[in-house]
Motif scaffolding. Structure first.
Motif, PDB file in Angstrom:
ATOM      1  N   THR A 196     -11.370  -1.388 -17.261  1.00  0.00           N
ATOM      2  CA  THR A 196     -11.815  -2.705 -16.798  1.00  0.00           C
ATOM      3  C   THR A 196     -12.206  -2.691 -15.323  1.00  0.00           C
ATOM      4  O   THR A 196     -12.722  -3.686 -14.813  1.00  0.00           O
ATOM      5  CB  THR A 196     -10.668  -3.723 -16.933  1.00  0.00           C
ATOM      6  OG1 THR A 196      -9.513  -3.173 -16.267  1.00  0.00           O
ATOM      7  CG2 THR A 196     -10.313  -3.990 -18.391  1.00  0.00           C
ATOM      8  N   GLY A 197     -11.931  -1.567 -14.637  1.00  0.00           N
ATOM      9  CA  GLY A 197     -12.228  -1.486 -13.208  1.00  0.00           C
ATOM     10  C   GLY A 197     -11.032  -1.796 -12.329  1.00  0.00           C
ATOM     11  O   GLY A 197     -11.082  -1.605 -11.116  1.00  0.00           O
ATOM     12  N   VAL A 198      -9.942  -2.288 -12.948  1.00  0.00           N
ATOM     13  CA  VAL A 198      -8.732  -2.591 -12.162  1.00  0.00           C
ATOM     14  C   VAL A 198      -8.118  -1.299 -11.626  1.00  0.00           C
ATOM     15  O   VAL A 198      -7.908  -0.344 -12.381  1.00  0.00           O
ATOM     16  CB  VAL A 198      -7.676  -3.337 -13.025  1.00  0.00           C
ATOM     17  CG1 VAL A 198      -6.354  -3.474 -12.265  1.00  0.00           C
ATOM     18  CG2 VAL A 198      -8.194  -4.694 -13.452  1.00  0.00           C
ATOM     19  N   GLU A 199      -7.876  -1.277 -10.329  1.00  0.00           N
ATOM     20  CA  GLU A 199      -7.249  -0.115  -9.700  1.00  0.00           C
ATOM     21  C   GLU A 199      -5.746  -0.378  -9.625  1.00  0.00           C
ATOM     22  O   GLU A 199      -5.264  -1.026  -8.692  1.00  0.00           O
ATOM     23  CB  GLU A 199      -7.850   0.095  -8.304  1.00  0.00           C
ATOM     24  CG  GLU A 199      -7.830   1.522  -7.861  1.00  0.00           C
ATOM     25  CD  GLU A 199      -8.480   1.716  -6.488  1.00  0.00           C
ATOM     26  OE1 GLU A 199      -9.175   0.801  -5.999  1.00  0.00           O
ATOM     27  OE2 GLU A 199      -8.258   2.791  -5.904  1.00  0.00           O
ATOM     28  N   ALA A 200      -5.013   0.112 -10.622  1.00  0.00           N
ATOM     29  CA  ALA A 200      -3.584  -0.217 -10.740  1.00  0.00           C
ATOM     30  C   ALA A 200      -2.723   0.624  -9.807  1.00  0.00           C
ATOM     31  O   ALA A 200      -1.694   0.158  -9.326  1.00  0.00           O
ATOM     32  CB  ALA A 200      -3.127  -0.038 -12.183  1.00  0.00           C
ATOM     33  N   LEU A 201      -3.125   1.882  -9.557  1.00  0.00           N
ATOM     34  CA  LEU A 201      -2.411   2.744  -8.613  1.00  0.00           C
ATOM     35  C   LEU A 201      -3.427   3.327  -7.631  1.00  0.00           C
ATOM     36  O   LEU A 201      -4.456   3.866  -8.039  1.00  0.00           O
ATOM     37  CB  LEU A 201      -1.672   3.878  -9.337  1.00  0.00           C
ATOM     38  CG  LEU A 201      -0.562   3.460 -10.318  1.00  0.00           C
ATOM     39  CD1 LEU A 201      -0.004   4.694 -11.034  1.00  0.00           C
ATOM     40  CD2 LEU A 201       0.562   2.698  -9.619  1.00  0.00           C
ATOM     41  N   LYS A 202      -3.119   3.196  -6.348  1.00  0.00           N
ATOM     42  CA  LYS A 202      -4.104   3.556  -5.321  1.00  0.00           C
ATOM     43  C   LYS A 202      -3.633   4.725  -4.463  1.00  0.00           C
ATOM     44  O   LYS A 202      -3.677   4.654  -3.242  1.00  0.00           O
ATOM     45  CB  LYS A 202      -4.370   2.333  -4.441  1.00  0.00           C
ATOM     46  CG  LYS A 202      -4.926   1.146  -5.226  1.00  0.00           C
ATOM     47  CD  LYS A 202      -4.992  -0.112  -4.386  1.00  0.00           C
ATOM     48  CE  LYS A 202      -5.539  -1.276  -5.219  1.00  0.00           C
ATOM     49  NZ  LYS A 202      -5.398  -2.562  -4.527  1.00  0.00           N
ATOM     50  N   GLY A 203      -3.108   5.779  -5.132  1.00  0.00           N
ATOM     51  CA  GLY A 203      -2.619   6.930  -4.364  1.00  0.00           C
ATOM     52  C   GLY A 203      -1.146   6.815  -4.080  1.00  0.00           C
ATOM     53  O   GLY A 203      -0.736   6.601  -2.941  1.00  0.00           O
ATOM     54  N   VAL A 204      -0.347   6.957  -5.153  1.00  0.00           N
ATOM     55  CA  VAL A 204       1.108   6.829  -5.031  1.00  0.00           C
ATOM     56  C   VAL A 204       1.753   8.212  -4.967  1.00  0.00           C
ATOM     57  O   VAL A 204       1.499   9.047  -5.818  1.00  0.00           O
ATOM     58  CB  VAL A 204       1.679   6.025  -6.230  1.00  0.00           C
ATOM     59  CG1 VAL A 204       3.187   6.162  -6.309  1.00  0.00           C
ATOM     60  CG2 VAL A 204       1.278   4.554  -6.116  1.00  0.00           C
ATOM     61  N   SER A 205       2.559   8.437  -3.943  1.00  0.00           N
ATOM     62  CA  SER A 205       3.350   9.662  -3.842  1.00  0.00           C
ATOM     63  C   SER A 205       4.815   9.282  -3.754  1.00  0.00           C
ATOM     64  O   SER A 205       5.173   8.305  -3.080  1.00  0.00           O
ATOM     65  CB  SER A 205       2.946  10.468  -2.607  1.00  0.00           C
ATOM     66  OG  SER A 205       1.603  10.871  -2.727  1.00  0.00           O
ATOM     67  N   LEU A 206       5.638  10.059  -4.461  1.00  0.00           N
ATOM     68  CA  LEU A 206       7.033   9.658  -4.615  1.00  0.00           C
ATOM     69  C   LEU A 206       7.847  10.868  -5.017  1.00  0.00           C
ATOM     70  O   LEU A 206       7.370  11.712  -5.775  1.00  0.00           O
ATOM     71  CB  LEU A 206       7.093   8.639  -5.754  1.00  0.00           C
ATOM     72  CG  LEU A 206       8.209   7.619  -5.809  1.00  0.00           C
ATOM     73  CD1 LEU A 206       8.209   6.766  -4.559  1.00  0.00           C
ATOM     74  CD2 LEU A 206       8.002   6.727  -7.035  1.00  0.00           C
ATOM     75  N   SER A 207       9.071  10.963  -4.514  1.00  0.00           N
ATOM     76  CA  SER A 207       9.936  12.065  -4.905  1.00  0.00           C
ATOM     77  C   SER A 207      11.331  11.509  -5.184  1.00  0.00           C
ATOM     78  O   SER A 207      11.859  10.729  -4.395  1.00  0.00           O
ATOM     79  CB  SER A 207       9.968  13.086  -3.763  1.00  0.00           C
ATOM     80  OG  SER A 207      10.735  14.188  -4.134  1.00  0.00           O
ATOM     81  N   VAL A 208      11.900  11.894  -6.321  1.00  0.00           N
ATOM     82  CA  VAL A 208      13.234  11.422  -6.703  1.00  0.00           C
ATOM     83  C   VAL A 208      14.124  12.648  -6.903  1.00  0.00           C
ATOM     84  O   VAL A 208      13.764  13.571  -7.635  1.00  0.00           O
ATOM     85  CB  VAL A 208      13.182  10.585  -8.001  1.00  0.00           C
ATOM     86  CG1 VAL A 208      14.574  10.157  -8.429  1.00  0.00           C
ATOM     87  CG2 VAL A 208      12.276   9.367  -7.819  1.00  0.00           C
ATOM     88  N   GLN A 209      15.269  12.654  -6.233  1.00  0.00           N
ATOM     89  CA  GLN A 209      16.147  13.821  -6.277  1.00  0.00           C
ATOM     90  C   GLN A 209      17.037  13.821  -7.525  1.00  0.00           C
ATOM     91  O   GLN A 209      17.382  12.748  -8.042  1.00  0.00           O
ATOM     92  CB  GLN A 209      17.016  13.868  -5.016  1.00  0.00           C
ATOM     93  CG  GLN A 209      16.212  14.074  -3.735  1.00  0.00           C
ATOM     94  CD  GLN A 209      15.217  15.225  -3.846  1.00  0.00           C
ATOM     95  OE1 GLN A 209      15.593  16.349  -4.175  1.00  0.00           O
ATOM     96  NE2 GLN A 209      13.929  14.947  -3.591  1.00  0.00           N
ATOM     97  N   PRO A 210      17.438  15.014  -7.993  1.00  0.00           N
ATOM     98  CA  PRO A 210      18.325  15.102  -9.160  1.00  0.00           C
ATOM     99  C   PRO A 210      19.618  14.329  -8.909  1.00  0.00           C
ATOM    100  O   PRO A 210      20.172  14.391  -7.813  1.00  0.00           O
ATOM    101  CB  PRO A 210      18.618  16.599  -9.277  1.00  0.00           C
ATOM    102  CG  PRO A 210      17.523  17.273  -8.542  1.00  0.00           C
ATOM    103  CD  PRO A 210      17.075  16.335  -7.473  1.00  0.00           C
ATOM    104  N   GLY A 211      20.073  13.601  -9.918  1.00  0.00           N
ATOM    105  CA  GLY A 211      21.323  12.857  -9.815  1.00  0.00           C
ATOM    106  C   GLY A 211      21.171  11.479  -9.218  1.00  0.00           C
ATOM    107  O   GLY A 211      22.111  10.684  -9.222  1.00  0.00           O
TER     108      GLY A 211
END
Ligand code: ADP
Ligand code: ADP
Length: 226
Positions: free
Chosen positions: A15-30
């Protein structure tokens, strides 16, 4: 290695909707990690991509170091997903729902039965193991969804707005189960639009709005800023 590592993730829907615009993320174990944001922020899109239900436009996702594009099956084996809506068969019994789910994932029957008892106890549903699922309360049904996702022993459990639209008593019952799951070593990531939920559960959080991460860090640090 991180439990989840997301690099420059973008999603543009047809549809042209930009839902994510360059997401960076880090989640540690536990970790117990919340992705907090208002409706339309991009939370479901992000969860959809991580769980291989939605294709990203660009960027990369690794689950415990396994790239979901390069090695989708291996990545999915590490991951458990609790969808928003209750979707088990109401005319089956919790014990059978769990065992059949395990069977679908190739877990031998004897092992499945052991796990089913363990998960039903943890979800405080053992006394309902052989009761028609239809008769369970709303809170019990939600806890059964968590128990089912845990049957494959995922290292990372992901929940998309697990408590959307349910009352505080039901939410607290789910929080208790999730805390136990996390305490037993499973990394948990949930999306929510309740700050209170993130606050009472999570050690770390990211705030997403308009397809971008606007804050990211320990709960305590972010609460001090708000
Ligand atoms: P959240 O889960 O935070 O509410 P979503 O990821 O569902 O956010 O939505 C982010 C944006 O993408 C919104 O503008 C939404 O309308 C749009 N969107 C979500 N799913 C689709 C889809 N299947 N097709 C087109 N647009 C979508
Ligand atoms: P509801 O009936 O509103 O859906 P819940 O099923 O979440 O509510 O249960 C209400 C309360 O009773 C919660 O605090 C929950 O933890 C507790 N509870 C429910 N079932 C059990 C059980 N089998 N053992 C211990 N506590 C239970």
């Amino acid at each position: 290695v991180p439990a989840l590592e997301i690099h420059e993730l973008r999603k543009i829907y047809a549809t042209g909707v930009e839902a994510l615009k360059g997401v960076s993320l880090s989640v540690q174990p536990g970790d117990f990690f919340a992705l907090l944001g208002p409706n339309g922020a991009g939370k479901s899109t992000l969860i959809g991509i991580v769980s291989s239900l939605v294709n990203a436009s660009s960027g990369s996702v690794k689950v415990f170091g396994v790239d979901i594009d390069a090695n989708r099956e291996a990545a999915m084996r590490l991951l458990g997903l609790v969808p928003q809506e209750v979707n088990f068969n109401f005319f089956e019994k919790p014990f059978d729902i769990l065992c059949n789910y395990a069977g679908f994932y190739g877990i031998p029957r004897a092992e499945a039965k052991l796990r089913a008892e363990q998960e039903l106890r943890r979800a405080q549903l053992w006394d309902k193991a052989h009761t028609m699922a239809r008769t369970l309360s709303g809170g019990m049904k939600r806890r059964l969804m968590i128990a089912r996702a845990m049957m494959t022993r995922p290292r990372l459990l992901i929940l998309d707005e697990p408590t959307a639209g349910v009352d505080i008593e039901i939410r607290r019952g789910m929080w208790r189960v999730l805390k136990e799951v996390n305490a037993a070593g499973t990394t948990v990531i949930l999306t929510t639009h309740y700050l209170e939920e993130a606050e009472s559960l999570c050690r770390n959080l990211a705030i997403i709005d308009g397809g971008r991460i606007i804050e990211n860090g320990p709960m305590k640090t972010l609460l001090a800023k708000l």
